[in-house]
Design a protein around this motif. Sequence first.
Motif, short mmCIF file in Angstrom:
data_model
loop_
_atom_site.label_atom_id
_atom_site.label_comp_id
_atom_site.label_asym_id
_atom_site.label_seq_id
_atom_site.Cartn_x
_atom_site.Cartn_y
_atom_site.Cartn_z
N GLN A 213 0.82 -1.20 0.00
CA GLN A 213 0.00 0.00 0.00
C GLN A 213 0.86 1.26 0.00
O GLN A 213 0.57 2.22 -0.71
CB GLN A 213 -0.93 0.00 1.22
N ASP B 221 -2.92 2.54 -4.56
CA ASP B 221 -3.98 1.62 -4.99
C ASP B 221 -3.73 1.03 -6.38
O ASP B 221 -4.59 0.32 -6.91
CB ASP B 221 -5.33 2.35 -4.98
N ARG C 190 -0.47 -7.16 -6.65
CA ARG C 190 -1.85 -6.71 -6.77
C ARG C 190 -2.22 -6.67 -8.25
O ARG C 190 -1.55 -6.00 -9.04
CB ARG C 190 -2.05 -5.33 -6.14
N GLY D 132 -7.09 -5.39 -8.18
CA GLY D 132 -7.61 -5.33 -6.83
C GLY D 132 -7.39 -6.57 -5.98
O GLY D 132 -7.66 -6.55 -4.77
N GLN E 144 -8.67 3.73 5.76
CA GLN E 144 -9.64 3.03 4.92
C GLN E 144 -10.51 2.07 5.74
O GLN E 144 -11.74 2.07 5.62
CB GLN E 144 -8.92 2.25 3.82
#
Length: 299
Positions: A107, A112, A129, A132, A284
């Motif tokens: 992260q 993202d 990643r 997602g 988040q």
Amino acid sequence: MDHFRVGIDGGGTRCRAAVAGAEGRILGRGISGAANILTDPETALVHIRLATEAAFQEAGLPVSGLSSATAVLGLAGNNVADAVSFIAARLPFAKAEIVSDVLIALQGALGDRDGAVASLGTGTVYSIRQQGTVSMLGGHGFKVGDLGSGARLGQGLLQEALLAHDGIRPASPLTETVLAEFGHAPAAIIAFAHTAHPADYGRYAPSVFSAAAVGDPVAVDLVRTAARHIDQTLDAIVARDVRTLCLVGGLAPLYRPWLTERPGIEILDPTADALTGAVALAVQRFASDPSPAQMEAAQ
């Protein structure tokens, strides 16, 4: 009292903490010792609290605020359920989520966006990643994994020093330095190894790279072998159609000259560090949690 978010980056060498407001602006940071919950959970708990208290103090906040804070902890050793349960039941926060230290590094490094992050430090682990979905490679711990890690480099150096002492392999300036540290007594190295944790081995890694840079043959062999392990994993990641790589961790810049070039693969510098990633995840994950002031207004 405000409702603070806490991010924790707990690794095999040190534990870092940051406290932020609900919107994610970091107010203070703190640091303490190793926080591997698998190898030494009691010490990890102490260092988690010490690092967080130091962050609150740097921010000018009362440490009593820990009890109302929400936290995301990225911890080495989080893949063993018993260790996670032990830690989770003893944390000082109102709410907390324990995740892999790999996830907070991902992260922090990429935000993202899609791609892969190689975390190269006391241990080694890789995260990917794609659309997602996050997956991981490696990170199986010092005893059966962590190839190319600082801990493995240090362990390998002590092994080579003993082999040189016994006349089985050639000595080098680096092995002589290590033997001198232990008084040229194999028994002292054996005693050290009997109780050593990954961080204890990992402290030798910088000296291995320094010696390799000036051509020490033992150091060169150790680094080349370690880099080959990392290259094998990076090849496996690229084979999954990953085109963006980011190397993070204390050993990442030291390994870069030893790793294979990969034309067509984008090598990014990290956007931020793992601690910033932990804070971002805390914001988040607990975005819907009301502050104490909001709770009081709703009553």
